[in-house]
Design a protein around this motif. Structure first.
Motif, mmCIF file in Angstrom:
data_model
loop_
_atom_site.group_PDB
_atom_site.id
_atom_site.type_symbol
_atom_site.label_atom_id
_atom_site.label_comp_id
_atom_site.label_asym_id
_atom_site.label_seq_id
_atom_site.Cartn_x
_atom_site.Cartn_y
_atom_site.Cartn_z
ATOM 1 N N ARG A 151 0.833 -1.200 0.000
ATOM 2 C CA ARG A 151 0.000 0.000 0.000
ATOM 3 C C ARG A 151 0.872 1.256 0.000
ATOM 4 O O ARG A 151 2.019 1.235 0.445
ATOM 5 N N VAL A 152 0.307 2.356 -0.466
ATOM 6 C CA VAL A 152 1.015 3.637 -0.476
ATOM 7 C C VAL A 152 0.953 4.263 0.918
ATOM 8 O O VAL A 152 0.078 3.925 1.718
ATOM 9 N N PRO A 153 1.894 5.182 1.234
ATOM 10 C CA PRO A 153 1.949 5.766 2.586
ATOM 11 C C PRO A 153 0.632 6.361 3.080
ATOM 12 O O PRO A 153 0.309 6.243 4.258
ATOM 13 N N MET A 154 -0.129 6.993 2.212
ATOM 14 C CA MET A 154 -1.409 7.568 2.643
ATOM 15 C C MET A 154 -2.306 6.482 3.239
ATOM 16 O O MET A 154 -2.973 6.703 4.245
ATOM 17 N N TRP B 77 -4.540 3.097 8.499
ATOM 18 C CA TRP B 77 -4.563 1.920 9.370
ATOM 19 C C TRP B 77 -3.284 1.112 9.169
ATOM 20 O O TRP B 77 -2.784 0.965 8.074
ATOM 21 N N GLN B 78 -2.760 0.668 10.290
ATOM 22 C CA GLN B 78 -1.456 0.017 10.327
ATOM 23 C C GLN B 78 -1.557 -1.504 10.363
ATOM 24 O O GLN B 78 -2.477 -2.061 10.950
ATOM 25 N N VAL B 79 -0.580 -2.125 9.757
ATOM 26 C CA VAL B 79 -0.291 -3.537 9.936
ATOM 27 C C VAL B 79 1.110 -3.523 10.536
ATOM 28 O O VAL B 79 2.063 -3.116 9.885
ATOM 29 N N ASN B 80 1.208 -3.900 11.778
ATOM 30 C CA ASN B 80 2.451 -3.700 12.518
ATOM 31 C C ASN B 80 3.426 -4.864 12.440
ATOM 32 O O ASN B 80 4.157 -5.134 13.391
ATOM 33 N N PHE B 81 3.437 -5.532 11.320
ATOM 34 C CA PHE B 81 4.454 -6.555 11.059
ATOM 35 C C PHE B 81 4.646 -6.633 9.556
ATOM 36 O O PHE B 81 3.852 -6.112 8.785
ATOM 37 N N ILE C 77 6.573 -1.751 1.705
ATOM 38 C CA ILE C 77 7.212 -1.266 0.486
ATOM 39 C C ILE C 77 6.112 -0.965 -0.525
ATOM 40 O O ILE C 77 5.547 -1.883 -1.118
ATOM 41 N N PRO C 78 5.763 0.308 -0.703
ATOM 42 C CA PRO C 78 4.724 0.641 -1.678
ATOM 43 C C PRO C 78 5.066 0.074 -3.057
ATOM 44 O O PRO C 78 6.230 0.078 -3.465
ATOM 45 N N PRO D 185 -5.123 -3.948 0.348
ATOM 46 C CA PRO D 185 -6.413 -4.157 1.005
ATOM 47 C C PRO D 185 -7.202 -5.359 0.468
ATOM 48 O O PRO D 185 -7.771 -6.113 1.247
ATOM 49 N N LYS D 186 -7.246 -5.542 -0.796
ATOM 50 C CA LYS D 186 -7.968 -6.687 -1.385
ATOM 51 C C LYS D 186 -6.963 -7.591 -2.085
ATOM 52 O O LYS D 186 -6.329 -8.393 -1.436
ATOM 53 N N ALA D 187 -6.782 -7.444 -3.411
ATOM 54 C CA ALA D 187 -5.792 -8.268 -4.108
ATOM 55 C C ALA D 187 -5.321 -7.658 -5.419
ATOM 56 O O ALA D 187 -4.411 -8.186 -6.039
ATOM 57 N N ASP D 188 -5.907 -6.550 -5.845
ATOM 58 C CA ASP D 188 -5.587 -6.002 -7.160
ATOM 59 C C ASP D 188 -4.116 -5.616 -7.296
ATOM 60 O O ASP D 188 -3.402 -6.162 -8.144
#
Length: 120
Positions: A38-41, A46-50, A54-55, A77-80
């Motif tokens: 995911r991109v920084p925005m 919402w965080q995934v802390n593990f 890398i966007p 978020p999904k799979a695209d």
């Protein structure tokens, strides 16, 4: 590249993704690494802390951060985007799958007391 092209056939399509339970098992055993593309925005919301963050647009410049001795599991978020990133990383020679159900599915599987299923 020839090996990559040989693997892009319908009978190999099910080998492109990994189910959430299998991912958790392999992650807990140290056999795979999660790469959040995911991109920084998005990661600010919402965080995934593990795992590695890398966007997708930065993957070409940050390949040296990816382990070569583990399965890479890319997720969004999904799979695209993760499937596009998986395709590109596979062409670079990585053993890589995208997370079926995406990060939203993973967070749903780990909500509440189920979070203890993953070792972080």
């Amino acid at each position: 590249m020839q090996d990559f092209i040989k693997n892009v056939i319908p009978s190999e399509m099910n080998n492109m993704s990994i189910e959430i339970d299998e991912f958790i098992e392999l992650y807990n055993e140290g056999k795979c690494e999660l790469v959040d593309v995911r991109v920084p925005m998005e990661t600010k919301v919402w965080q995934v802390n593990f795992g590695l963050k890398i966007p997708a647009p930065e993957l070409p410049e940050r390949l040296d951060e990816l382990p070569k001795d583990k399965l890479i599991v890319v997720a969004c978020p999904k799979a695209d985007r993760s499937n596009m990133a998986r395709t590109w990383l596979a062409a670079q020679g990585y053993e890589v799958k995208y997370l079926s159900g995406g990060l939203l599915g993973l967070m749903d599987a780990l909500k509440g007391g189920m979070a203890k299923k993953i070792k972080i």
